[in-house]
Design a protein around this motif. Structure first.
Motif, PDB file in Angstrom:
ATOM      1  N   LEU A  32       0.833  -1.207   0.000  1.00 35.64           N
ATOM      2  CA  LEU A  32       0.000   0.000   0.000  1.00 35.64           C
ATOM      3  C   LEU A  32       0.865   1.255   0.000  1.00 35.64           C
ATOM      4  O   LEU A  32       0.586   2.213  -0.742  1.00 35.64           O
ATOM      5  N   SER A  33       1.916   1.265   0.797  1.00 37.19           N
ATOM      6  CA  SER A  33       2.820   2.420   0.834  1.00 37.19           C
ATOM      7  C   SER A  33       3.493   2.612  -0.518  1.00 37.19           C
ATOM      8  O   SER A  33       3.610   3.744  -1.014  1.00 37.19           O
ATOM      9  N   GLY A  38       3.976   5.803  -5.166  1.00 38.27           N
ATOM     10  CA  GLY A  38       4.111   5.797  -6.614  1.00 38.27           C
ATOM     11  C   GLY A  38       3.107   6.723  -7.282  1.00 38.27           C
ATOM     12  O   GLY A  38       3.434   7.417  -8.255  1.00 38.27           O
ATOM     13  N   ILE A  39       1.887   6.739  -6.785  1.00 37.19           N
ATOM     14  CA  ILE A  39       0.861   7.645  -7.324  1.00 37.19           C
ATOM     15  C   ILE A  39       1.294   9.096  -7.126  1.00 37.19           C
ATOM     16  O   ILE A  39       1.170   9.931  -8.032  1.00 37.19           O
ATOM     17  N   LEU A  40       1.817   9.392  -5.941  1.00 33.64           N
ATOM     18  CA  LEU A  40       2.304  10.750  -5.683  1.00 33.64           C
ATOM     19  C   LEU A  40       3.406  11.140  -6.654  1.00 33.64           C
ATOM     20  O   LEU A  40       3.410  12.247  -7.199  1.00 33.64           O
ATOM     21  N   VAL A  83      12.340  15.630  -2.115  1.00 33.43           N
ATOM     22  CA  VAL A  83      12.206  16.358  -0.850  1.00 33.43           C
ATOM     23  C   VAL A  83      10.937  15.968  -0.101  1.00 33.43           C
ATOM     24  O   VAL A  83      10.972  15.724   1.118  1.00 33.43           O
ATOM     25  N   ALA A  84       9.806  15.893  -0.808  1.00 35.08           N
ATOM     26  CA  ALA A  84       8.543  15.544  -0.143  1.00 35.08           C
ATOM     27  C   ALA A  84       8.440  14.040   0.092  1.00 35.08           C
ATOM     28  O   ALA A  84       7.762  13.603   1.014  1.00 35.08           O
ATOM     29  N   GLY A  85       9.096  13.258  -0.752  1.00 40.01           N
ATOM     30  CA  GLY A  85       9.087  11.806  -0.596  1.00 40.01           C
ATOM     31  C   GLY A  85       8.073  11.138  -1.512  1.00 40.01           C
ATOM     32  O   GLY A  85       6.880  11.402  -1.419  1.00 40.01           O
ATOM     33  N   ALA A  86       8.539  10.302  -2.427  1.00 39.93           N
ATOM     34  CA  ALA A  86       7.675   9.543  -3.325  1.00 39.93           C
ATOM     35  C   ALA A  86       8.509   8.474  -4.004  1.00 39.93           C
ATOM     36  O   ALA A  86       9.739   8.487  -3.921  1.00 39.93           O
ATOM     37  N   GLU A  87       7.837   7.543  -4.690  1.00 38.12           N
ATOM     38  CA  GLU A  87       8.518   6.443  -5.364  1.00 38.12           C
ATOM     39  C   GLU A  87       8.388   6.618  -6.875  1.00 38.12           C
ATOM     40  O   GLU A  87       7.294   6.481  -7.439  1.00 38.12           O
ATOM     41  N   LEU A  88       9.505   6.924  -7.533  1.00 41.43           N
ATOM     42  CA  LEU A  88       9.525   7.195  -8.964  1.00 41.43           C
ATOM     43  C   LEU A  88      10.241   6.068  -9.690  1.00 41.43           C
ATOM     44  O   LEU A  88      11.375   5.727  -9.355  1.00 41.43           O
ATOM     45  N   PHE A  89       9.581   5.493 -10.704  1.00 38.56           N
ATOM     46  CA  PHE A  89      10.145   4.366 -11.440  1.00 38.56           C
ATOM     47  C   PHE A  89      11.532   4.663 -11.980  1.00 38.56           C
ATOM     48  O   PHE A  89      12.455   3.852 -11.832  1.00 38.56           O
ATOM     49  N   THR A  90      11.714   5.805 -12.607  1.00 35.61           N
ATOM     50  CA  THR A  90      13.008   6.102 -13.225  1.00 35.61           C
ATOM     51  C   THR A  90      14.115   6.217 -12.177  1.00 35.61           C
ATOM     52  O   THR A  90      15.228   5.732 -12.383  1.00 35.61           O
ATOM     53  N   ALA A 119       1.821   2.524 -10.627  1.00 38.16           N
ATOM     54  CA  ALA A 119       1.311   3.573  -9.743  1.00 38.16           C
ATOM     55  C   ALA A 119       1.651   4.957 -10.278  1.00 38.16           C
ATOM     56  O   ALA A 119       0.841   5.883 -10.185  1.00 38.16           O
ATOM     57  N   ASN A 120       2.844   5.112 -10.843  1.00 40.00           N
ATOM     58  CA  ASN A 120       3.213   6.381 -11.476  1.00 40.00           C
ATOM     59  C   ASN A 120       2.230   6.738 -12.583  1.00 40.00           C
ATOM     60  O   ASN A 120       1.842   7.896 -12.747  1.00 40.00           O
ATOM     61  N   PHE A 121       1.835   5.728 -13.376  1.00 39.87           N
ATOM     62  CA  PHE A 121       0.861   5.971 -14.449  1.00 39.87           C
ATOM     63  C   PHE A 121      -0.464   6.465 -13.873  1.00 39.87           C
ATOM     64  O   PHE A 121      -1.072   7.408 -14.395  1.00 39.87           O
TER      65      PHE A 121
END
Length: 282
Positions: A32-33, A38-40, A83-90, A119-121
């Protein structure tokens, strides 16, 4: 020491160790996290793309000026991710370092990449819908909508290998931005480390898969539902054109980030060194 090069920053070897350890933590995030982060990230990159398009819609800039200013604006996306924190595929292509060091399994690596990319999509596409519904693309007498269509049309018409190699070069710079941001100890350090490589890849016209998940769907919405005459010329802006762009760009991003950055630095700093022979100590 941290100031070995005269700066209050982590050394390259320390960065490599941080990337390795962070990769393990990222690979083992609860599902879930991982999905929410990833959405963010998809939405954050979309916000950078929105900022870029706003700048590019100004006809008064010359080509180089518009590209560079647009690239600086696009840097907002990775700044938000880091800085804000997120999960980016690249950026997560750097997990290849932890995999090469046998700290995570192949299954964990692929699971992270697949979940985060999907999730990025969702985040990028969701932002595209919100931006369209907000009426933002109608600003400047429709020039912003026209710019989205031009950007998406150019992306959907790229030959496979052109898109692939632009994806490679893009993610070399993206992962170097993430790498250098990890050297910094303050938000200002991270911002400086991010802006130059990100603005460089955007100004050079390289291809970022997650940004394209925002650009092309928004252009499709404008084409299908927007009130603009320019929509009739964007013939390649379709789901087929979108997929035709996304496949080579994702593959290129993987090669650029995992191989040309992750594996290279793994070999330099983290690869197990052969044991010294007794005669070497004499």
């Amino acid at each position: 020491m941290a100031d070995i090069y005269g700066f209050d920053a982590f050394s390259p070897k320390q960065i490599a160790e941080k990337v390795d350890n962070i990769g393990v933590a990222k690979a083992r995030l609860p599902l879930l996290s991982m999905v929410m982060l990833g959405i963010l990230a998809g939405a954050y990159i979309g916000l950078g793309a929105l900022y870029f398009t706003l700048v590019k819609s100004e006809p008064g800039f010359g080509f180089a000026t518009g590209q560079v200013l647009g690239g600086v604006s696009f840097s907002l996306g990775l700044l938000l991710v880091v800085v804000a924190g997120a999960e980016l595929f690249t950026g997560n292509n750097l997990l290849a370092m932890a995999w090469a060091d046998k700290k995570i399994t192949t299954a964990e690596l692929l699971h992270n990449w697949l979940v985060v990319c999907a999730a990025n999509f969702i985040g990028a596409f969701g932002l595209a819908v919100l931006v369209f519904l907000s009426g933002h693309t109608e600003l400047n007498q429709g020039a912003i909508a026209d710019q989205y269509l031009k950007i998406a049309e150019a992306k959907c018409n790229l030959p496979f290998w052109t898109a692939f190699f632009r994806g490679v070069l893009c993610n070399v710079l993206v992962c170097m931005a993430v790498w250098m941001a990890l050297a910094g100890r303050s938000v200002i350090d991270k911002a400086v480390a991010i802006v130059f490589p990100i603005s460089a890849f955007v100004a050079a016209g390289f291809e970022h898969s997650i940004a394209n998940m925002y650009f092309i769907p928004l252009a499709m919405l404008i084409k299908a539902l927007g009130d603009t005459g320019a929509a009739t010329v964007a013939e390649s802006v379709t789901w087929l054109g979108f997929i035709g762009n996304l496949i080579p760009v994702i593959l290129g991003n993987l090669v650029g980030g995992s191989v040309l950055v992750g594996f290279v630095y793994h070999i330099i700093y983290l690869r197990e060194q052969p044991a010294s022979r007794p005669e070497d100590k004499q």
